[in-house]
Design a protein around this motif. Sequence first.
Motif, PDB file in Angstrom:
ATOM      1  N   GLY A  24      16.433 -27.355 -37.818  1.00 36.44           N
ATOM      2  CA  GLY A  24      16.300 -28.674 -37.189  1.00 36.44           C
ATOM      3  C   GLY A  24      14.847 -29.047 -36.974  1.00 36.44           C
ATOM      4  O   GLY A  24      14.449 -30.195 -37.207  1.00 36.44           O
ATOM      5  N   GLN A  25      14.034 -28.096 -36.546  1.00 41.66           N
ATOM      6  CA  GLN A  25      12.609 -28.352 -36.336  1.00 41.66           C
ATOM      7  C   GLN A  25      11.913 -28.661 -37.665  1.00 41.66           C
ATOM      8  O   GLN A  25      11.071 -29.555 -37.733  1.00 41.66           O
ATOM      9  CB  GLN A  25      11.955 -27.145 -35.649  1.00 41.66           C
ATOM     10  N   ALA A  26      12.262 -27.943 -38.706  1.00 40.25           N
ATOM     11  CA  ALA A  26      11.679 -28.206 -40.030  1.00 40.25           C
ATOM     12  C   ALA A  26      12.042 -29.614 -40.497  1.00 40.25           C
ATOM     13  O   ALA A  26      11.202 -30.325 -41.062  1.00 40.25           O
ATOM     14  CB  ALA A  26      12.153 -27.158 -41.040  1.00 40.25           C
ATOM     15  N   ALA A  27      13.277 -30.022 -40.253  1.00 42.63           N
ATOM     16  CA  ALA A  27      13.695 -31.375 -40.630  1.00 42.63           C
ATOM     17  C   ALA A  27      12.928 -32.428 -39.844  1.00 42.63           C
ATOM     18  O   ALA A  27      12.520 -33.463 -40.395  1.00 42.63           O
ATOM     19  CB  ALA A  27      15.202 -31.540 -40.423  1.00 42.63           C
ATOM     20  N   LEU A  28      12.715 -32.184 -38.552  1.00 40.22           N
ATOM     21  CA  LEU A  28      11.986 -33.142 -37.713  1.00 40.22           C
ATOM     22  C   LEU A  28      10.514 -33.279 -38.098  1.00 40.22           C
ATOM     23  O   LEU A  28       9.946 -34.369 -38.024  1.00 40.22           O
ATOM     24  CB  LEU A  28      12.059 -32.723 -36.238  1.00 40.22           C
ATOM     25  N   THR A  29       9.909 -32.166 -38.479  1.00 46.30           N
ATOM     26  CA  THR A  29       8.462 -32.159 -38.740  1.00 46.30           C
ATOM     27  C   THR A  29       8.103 -32.289 -40.214  1.00 46.30           C
ATOM     28  O   THR A  29       6.936 -32.452 -40.537  1.00 46.30           O
ATOM     29  CB  THR A  29       7.826 -30.860 -38.208  1.00 46.30           C
ATOM     30  N   GLY A  30       9.089 -32.180 -41.085  1.00 43.49           N
ATOM     31  CA  GLY A  30       8.796 -32.198 -42.516  1.00 43.49           C
ATOM     32  C   GLY A  30       8.253 -30.867 -43.006  1.00 43.49           C
ATOM     33  O   GLY A  30       7.687 -30.778 -44.095  1.00 43.49           O
ATOM     34  N   GLY A  31       8.428 -29.827 -42.216  1.00 43.47           N
ATOM     35  CA  GLY A  31       7.929 -28.501 -42.581  1.00 43.47           C
ATOM     36  C   GLY A  31       8.887 -27.776 -43.495  1.00 43.47           C
ATOM     37  O   GLY A  31      10.039 -28.160 -43.673  1.00 43.47           O
ATOM     38  N   SER A  32       8.392 -26.693 -44.064  1.00 46.70           N
ATOM     39  CA  SER A  32       9.241 -25.829 -44.886  1.00 46.70           C
ATOM     40  C   SER A  32       9.779 -24.705 -44.009  1.00 46.70           C
ATOM     41  O   SER A  32       9.221 -24.400 -42.954  1.00 46.70           O
ATOM     42  CB  SER A  32       8.444 -25.261 -46.060  1.00 46.70           C
ATOM     43  N   LEU A  33      10.877 -24.103 -44.440  1.00 50.24           N
ATOM     44  CA  LEU A  33      11.518 -23.051 -43.662  1.00 50.24           C
ATOM     45  C   LEU A  33      11.558 -21.764 -44.466  1.00 50.24           C
ATOM     46  O   LEU A  33      12.048 -21.733 -45.593  1.00 50.24           O
ATOM     47  CB  LEU A  33      12.939 -23.468 -43.273  1.00 50.24           C
ATOM     48  N   GLN A  34      11.025 -20.694 -43.878  1.00 50.98           N
ATOM     49  CA  GLN A  34      11.045 -19.368 -44.491  1.00 50.98           C
ATOM     50  C   GLN A  34      11.845 -18.439 -43.590  1.00 50.98           C
ATOM     51  O   GLN A  34      11.506 -18.249 -42.424  1.00 50.98           O
ATOM     52  CB  GLN A  34       9.629 -18.817 -44.662  1.00 50.98           C
ATOM     53  N   THR A  35      12.911 -17.859 -44.137  1.00 54.41           N
ATOM     54  CA  THR A  35      13.693 -16.884 -43.390  1.00 54.41           C
ATOM     55  C   THR A  35      13.209 -15.486 -43.756  1.00 54.41           C
ATOM     56  O   THR A  35      12.827 -15.225 -44.893  1.00 54.41           O
ATOM     57  CB  THR A  35      15.194 -17.009 -43.716  1.00 54.41           C
ATOM     58  N   GLU A  68      24.363 -14.560 -46.354  1.00 51.33           N
ATOM     59  CA  GLU A  68      25.560 -14.966 -45.601  1.00 51.33           C
ATOM     60  C   GLU A  68      25.185 -15.721 -44.328  1.00 51.33           C
ATOM     61  O   GLU A  68      25.844 -16.695 -43.969  1.00 51.33           O
ATOM     62  CB  GLU A  68      26.413 -13.742 -45.265  1.00 51.33           C
ATOM     63  N   SER A  69      24.128 -15.282 -43.668  1.00 51.04           N
ATOM     64  CA  SER A  69      23.685 -15.959 -42.442  1.00 51.04           C
ATOM     65  C   SER A  69      23.261 -17.387 -42.736  1.00 51.04           C
ATOM     66  O   SER A  69      23.624 -18.322 -42.010  1.00 51.04           O
ATOM     67  CB  SER A  69      22.514 -15.197 -41.811  1.00 51.04           C
ATOM     68  N   ILE A  70      22.499 -17.562 -43.794  1.00 49.01           N
ATOM     69  CA  ILE A  70      22.038 -18.899 -44.186  1.00 49.01           C
ATOM     70  C   ILE A  70      23.223 -19.769 -44.581  1.00 49.01           C
ATOM     71  O   ILE A  70      23.346 -20.911 -44.131  1.00 49.01           O
ATOM     72  CB  ILE A  70      21.002 -18.797 -45.312  1.00 49.01           C
ATOM     73  N   PRO A  76      24.577 -27.011 -47.110  1.00 45.50           N
ATOM     74  CA  PRO A  76      24.147 -26.622 -48.451  1.00 45.50           C
ATOM     75  C   PRO A  76      22.761 -27.164 -48.816  1.00 45.50           C
ATOM     76  O   PRO A  76      21.958 -26.464 -49.441  1.00 45.50           O
ATOM     77  CB  PRO A  76      25.230 -27.214 -49.360  1.00 45.50           C
ATOM     78  N   GLY A  77      22.448 -28.377 -48.397  1.00 43.48           N
ATOM     79  CA  GLY A  77      21.127 -28.945 -48.671  1.00 43.48           C
ATOM     80  C   GLY A  77      20.015 -28.196 -47.958  1.00 43.48           C
ATOM     81  O   GLY A  77      18.959 -27.911 -48.541  1.00 43.48           O
ATOM     82  N   GLU A  78      20.256 -27.859 -46.692  1.00 43.93           N
ATOM     83  CA  GLU A  78      19.265 -27.074 -45.944  1.00 43.93           C
ATOM     84  C   GLU A  78      19.095 -25.690 -46.564  1.00 43.93           C
ATOM     85  O   GLU A  78      17.981 -25.205 -46.732  1.00 43.93           O
ATOM     86  CB  GLU A  78      19.696 -26.920 -44.477  1.00 43.93           C
ATOM     87  N   ALA A  79      20.211 -25.059 -46.895  1.00 38.23           N
ATOM     88  CA  ALA A  79      20.184 -23.703 -47.446  1.00 38.23           C
ATOM     89  C   ALA A  79      19.421 -23.649 -48.770  1.00 38.23           C
ATOM     90  O   ALA A  79      18.691 -22.698 -49.042  1.00 38.23           O
ATOM     91  CB  ALA A  79      21.605 -23.176 -47.632  1.00 38.23           C
ATOM     92  N   ALA A  80      19.572 -24.692 -49.575  1.00 38.08           N
ATOM     93  CA  ALA A  80      18.896 -24.712 -50.873  1.00 38.08           C
ATOM     94  C   ALA A  80      17.382 -24.795 -50.739  1.00 38.08           C
ATOM     95  O   ALA A  80      16.649 -24.335 -51.618  1.00 38.08           O
ATOM     96  CB  ALA A  80      19.411 -25.888 -51.709  1.00 38.08           C
ATOM     97  N   ALA A  81      16.907 -25.352 -49.644  1.00 39.62           N
ATOM     98  CA  ALA A  81      15.467 -25.544 -49.462  1.00 39.62           C
ATOM     99  C   ALA A  81      14.777 -24.365 -48.776  1.00 39.62           C
ATOM    100  O   ALA A  81      13.557 -24.339 -48.667  1.00 39.62           O
ATOM    101  CB  ALA A  81      15.226 -26.819 -48.649  1.00 39.62           C
ATOM    102  N   VAL A  82      15.543 -23.386 -48.339  1.00 36.48           N
ATOM    103  CA  VAL A  82      14.999 -22.257 -47.579  1.00 36.48           C
ATOM    104  C   VAL A  82      14.377 -21.217 -48.507  1.00 36.48           C
ATOM    105  O   VAL A  82      14.939 -20.882 -49.538  1.00 36.48           O
ATOM    106  CB  VAL A  82      16.121 -21.599 -46.744  1.00 36.48           C
TER     107      VAL A  82
END
Length: 144
Positions: A24-35, A68-70, A76-82
């Motif tokens: 959610g924070q990545a979506a708000l800020t336009g940041g990328s997400l690394q798990t 599995e966690s992701i 699916p859209g969020e997961a693809a960008a991680v």
Amino acid sequence: MAGRIVVGVDGSEPSLKALKWAAGQAALTGGSLQTVISWEYPASWATLMPGAAPEFDPERLAKQILDESIDQTLTPGEAAAVTRTVVGGNAPQALLDAARGAALLVVGDRGYSGFKAAMLGSVSSHVTQHAPCPVVVVRGGGGD
């Protein structure tokens, strides 16, 4: 503040809450997400698990837990960008290394450590003290 957001995931409920918050924070800020998930052999691996199947692969298991966690937590859209990172080593150091140059590090208040009575888990406590960037600790629910 756009930038890379790093989130620690171990499959525990607090880490899934942290993952959801970080997405959610990545979506708000336009940041990328690394798990990030880490794995390591226990010091007594050979004596504790002498009969372990030779095909047992802790790195593959960690990757499966992360995937599995992701998949269960994000759309699916969020997961693809991680970006998915599986690291051999201890969790605090893996997260600190991944957080170099990041805008934010996100962790759950505790994971699979066995110390449920602690206010903060050992990983979250360590990274809040040593991280090279701001840290958000996502607290579990009232009954956790």
